[in-house]
Design a protein around this motif. Sequence first.
Motif, short mmCIF file in Angstrom:
data_model
loop_
_atom_site.label_atom_id
_atom_site.label_comp_id
_atom_site.label_asym_id
_atom_site.label_seq_id
_atom_site.Cartn_x
_atom_site.Cartn_y
_atom_site.Cartn_z
N PHE A 11 -8.94 -6.65 -16.32
CA PHE A 11 -7.97 -7.44 -17.08
C PHE A 11 -6.87 -6.52 -17.58
O PHE A 11 -6.96 -5.30 -17.48
N GLY A 12 -5.80 -7.13 -18.07
CA GLY A 12 -4.65 -6.34 -18.51
C GLY A 12 -4.30 -6.57 -19.96
O GLY A 12 -4.78 -7.52 -20.60
N GLY A 13 -3.47 -5.72 -20.47
CA GLY A 13 -2.95 -5.84 -21.83
C GLY A 13 -1.63 -5.11 -21.91
O GLY A 13 -1.25 -4.36 -21.01
N SER A 14 -0.91 -5.36 -22.98
CA SER A 14 0.37 -4.66 -23.19
C SER A 14 0.38 -4.02 -24.56
O SER A 14 -0.21 -4.55 -25.52
N VAL A 15 1.06 -2.91 -24.68
CA VAL A 15 1.08 -2.16 -25.93
C VAL A 15 1.81 -2.96 -27.01
O VAL A 15 2.97 -3.35 -26.84
N ALA A 69 2.48 -1.93 -19.92
CA ALA A 69 1.28 -2.59 -19.40
C ALA A 69 0.16 -1.59 -19.15
O ALA A 69 0.40 -0.46 -18.70
N LEU A 70 -1.06 -2.01 -19.45
CA LEU A 70 -2.25 -1.21 -19.20
C LEU A 70 -3.28 -2.07 -18.49
O LEU A 70 -3.41 -3.27 -18.78
N TYR A 75 -17.62 -0.33 -24.89
CA TYR A 75 -16.37 0.35 -24.56
C TYR A 75 -15.76 -0.23 -23.29
O TYR A 75 -16.35 -1.09 -22.61
N VAL A 76 -14.55 0.24 -22.97
CA VAL A 76 -13.83 -0.23 -21.80
C VAL A 76 -13.15 0.98 -21.15
O VAL A 76 -12.87 1.97 -21.82
N ASN A 77 -12.93 0.91 -19.85
CA ASN A 77 -12.15 1.94 -19.15
C ASN A 77 -10.69 1.51 -19.13
O ASN A 77 -10.37 0.41 -18.66
N ILE A 78 -9.81 2.37 -19.62
CA ILE A 78 -8.38 2.07 -19.66
C ILE A 78 -7.67 2.99 -18.66
O ILE A 78 -7.80 4.22 -18.73
#
Length: 340
Positions: free
Chosen positions: A108-112, A190-191, A141-144
Amino acid sequence: MSNFRIALNFEDGVTRFITCGAQEKVLDAAFRQRINLPMDCSDGVCGTCKCKAESGTYDLGDDFIDEALTQDEAGQGLVLTCQMKPTSDCVISIPVPSTACKTGMAKFGGSVAAVRPFHDAAYELELAVAEDTPAFLPGQYVNIGVPGSGQHRSYSFSSHSGEQRMTFLIKHVPGGLMSSWLAEAQPGAALEMTGPLGSFYLRPVTRPLLFLAGGTGLAPFLAMLETLARQGCSQPVHMLYGVTRDEDLVMVDRLEAYAQRIPGFSFATCVAQADTAHPRQGYVTDHLEPQALHNGNVDVYLCGPPPMVDAVQKHFKAAGITPASFHYEKFSANVAAVPA
């Protein structure tokens, strides 16, 4: 019909969440959502689908044989997913890797949304995420992915699951891949993430808790404390938060706020450096008061660097204390390799 949320925690640390109807069997619900849990007969005869229910309530019925699941096993929380019908949200440990069940880590994605530095010690990274972002268990935890590098770094969630903001407390590592990126990160960047992961998560609270945090190992405890604050907690919870330098002691105001929200929560901080101005000098093991151990009737959660985990284990052994349960997560700083 009510739907319950079931967390499937696989042997390789991958967690996938499914929904399960009140009259639906977990095995059927997982298959409906394209996760093939171990099974053979699906009739309560072979025992192939045997798993461990870590939390939640459920009905196993009586349509299975003793060779598949004994009464003693059922009393220990073992279940047959082909017979299990949940009556609440549940967490189930699956004794095989996720890949064996034709599933894996969610992407999944996210933005700063914001990057907040704490001196030269750490960053708090806040991400905006979509409503359908995968849920996680407090402590996981999650891998970013680090943009432009083809590499990822692993960080514990410090926020509550199900929100449209995710936060992470990230150690500042001079020359570190993620630290270097965060120093220049702009809002909206974006991450990409994969997860959630990990078997370090808050179990049902049935006795006193002792939280031991080292440095940015504070992060998963912030997620746990938010969960305890929202759910309510009748058990005493004590935290020891140790750091190397005075500057590394961050988010103490957040802990003070939780002390107001959670009636039984207390905490103490300590700093290892010899010339600290802090009133408690030394390591976490120097400030482990006997009353916090409740003569072993305590669930211990520890997140910190490997030497801290080893030191705490030795301290318990020397003190003759065996906690009712001991869950820990070791971590080490990610430092970028220096080209030759």
